[in-house]
Design a protein around this motif. Sequence first.
Motif, PDB file in Angstrom:
ATOM      1  N   VAL A   1       0.817  -1.224   0.000  1.00 31.19           N
ATOM      2  CA  VAL A   1       0.000   0.000   0.000  1.00 31.19           C
ATOM      3  C   VAL A   1       0.850   1.273   0.000  1.00 31.19           C
ATOM      4  O   VAL A   1       0.302   2.375  -0.068  1.00 31.19           O
ATOM      5  CB  VAL A   1      -0.962   0.032   1.211  1.00 31.19           C
ATOM      6  CG1 VAL A   1      -1.965  -1.106   1.131  1.00 31.19           C
ATOM      7  CG2 VAL A   1      -0.204  -0.012   2.533  1.00 31.19           C
ATOM      8  N   LEU A   2       2.165   1.145   0.067  1.00 34.04           N
ATOM      9  CA  LEU A   2       3.049   2.307   0.178  1.00 34.04           C
ATOM     10  C   LEU A   2       4.116   2.254  -0.910  1.00 34.04           C
ATOM     11  O   LEU A   2       4.827   1.261  -1.045  1.00 34.04           O
ATOM     12  CB  LEU A   2       3.707   2.332   1.564  1.00 34.04           C
ATOM     13  CG  LEU A   2       4.528   3.567   1.933  1.00 34.04           C
ATOM     14  CD1 LEU A   2       3.653   4.815   1.950  1.00 34.04           C
ATOM     15  CD2 LEU A   2       5.197   3.370   3.293  1.00 34.04           C
ATOM     16  N   ASP A   3       4.229   3.325  -1.685  1.00 37.06           N
ATOM     17  CA  ASP A   3       5.204   3.413  -2.772  1.00 37.06           C
ATOM     18  C   ASP A   3       6.491   4.047  -2.252  1.00 37.06           C
ATOM     19  O   ASP A   3       6.594   5.272  -2.111  1.00 37.06           O
ATOM     20  CB  ASP A   3       4.621   4.241  -3.919  1.00 37.06           C
ATOM     21  CG  ASP A   3       5.573   4.356  -5.110  1.00 37.06           C
ATOM     22  OD1 ASP A   3       6.664   3.770  -5.060  1.00 37.06           O
ATOM     23  OD2 ASP A   3       5.196   5.040  -6.086  1.00 37.06           O
ATOM     24  N   TYR A   4       7.476   3.207  -1.953  1.00 39.52           N
ATOM     25  CA  TYR A   4       8.736   3.696  -1.397  1.00 39.52           C
ATOM     26  C   TYR A   4       9.549   4.499  -2.407  1.00 39.52           C
ATOM     27  O   TYR A   4      10.421   5.283  -2.006  1.00 39.52           O
ATOM     28  CB  TYR A   4       9.576   2.524  -0.882  1.00 39.52           C
ATOM     29  CG  TYR A   4       9.148   2.006   0.467  1.00 39.52           C
ATOM     30  CD1 TYR A   4       9.848   2.347   1.630  1.00 39.52           C
ATOM     31  CD2 TYR A   4       8.041   1.172   0.606  1.00 39.52           C
ATOM     32  CE1 TYR A   4       9.463   1.866   2.876  1.00 39.52           C
ATOM     33  CE2 TYR A   4       7.642   0.693   1.842  1.00 39.52           C
ATOM     34  CZ  TYR A   4       8.355   1.044   2.976  1.00 39.52           C
ATOM     35  OH  TYR A   4       7.956   0.576   4.215  1.00 39.52           O
ATOM     36  N   SER A   5       9.293   4.329  -3.688  1.00 40.67           N
ATOM     37  CA  SER A   5      10.070   5.070  -4.680  1.00 40.67           C
ATOM     38  C   SER A   5       9.799   6.568  -4.613  1.00 40.67           C
ATOM     39  O   SER A   5      10.553   7.364  -5.173  1.00 40.67           O
ATOM     40  CB  SER A   5       9.770   4.560  -6.091  1.00 40.67           C
ATOM     41  OG  SER A   5       8.461   4.908  -6.508  1.00 40.67           O
TER      42      SER A   5
END
Length: 269
Positions: free
Chosen positions: A165-169
């Motif tokens: 659920v989280l886009d680290y990029s």
Amino acid sequence: MEEVWGRDHVILAHHPNSMLDSRVKLWPAIFILADFGRYPPNIANVGKDVIAPYKHVIRSYVNDSSDFDSRPTLLYFQGAIYRKDGGFARQELFYLLKDEKDVHFQFGSVQKDGVGKASRGMHSSKFCLNIAGDTPSSNRLFDAIASHCVPVIISDDIELPYEDVLDYSQFCIFVRTSDAVREKFLLNLIRSIKKDEWTRMWQRLKEVENLFEFQYPSREGDAVQMIWQAVARKVPAMRLKLNKLRRFSRFGTQKDGELRKIPSPGNFW
């Protein structure tokens, strides 16, 4: 039918050496882990288990009013340099970066105000290195997030909390180990990231930092809540697998081997 342990359990085993003997019998449980570095894939894997953040060690950067120009250090690393297993890159990068004028790459520990020095160092750096050590992950990533120091992740096998659920990029730089240890590759990459892009990532770090904070009592959107939500997202797939295993069990019509022995972990999940 042999007993299958742990099917309806959630087990916190965050330290890489936790439950070294019993984990082999408890593979049907949902594990909450730091990473999969010391687990065979038939015991723990991203399909059934949950990755949780480390508690950051350094101080949070409260009321951070810094900017690109007020953080003089380009790239920061302080910690153990010589590591086992996947940590060979730390040693290689130390030799490549130790003499660069705008890079801090030194041995450090928690002793002799080590935490205080690391806090001050990360708070005054634009980018912070997170390099694989004995296992793919470390608390250093979460120290960087708490410092609003853009993480540079060099760990090919790392698994990250809540990545579904989280886009680290949006707030991290990922570099393959084989590229990072090439002469000048890493510095050229970091220096190519200009002020506007860094500022966007820095702002995003401030927006997501609470997702990695452990608080008591827990509050909405903190690490405790995020971990339980991640567990909840595993339940439908777990229920589907269990129900499929029970198809022929009620009236004893299962074929030889179905439910009469512990299913293969790979097939179970």
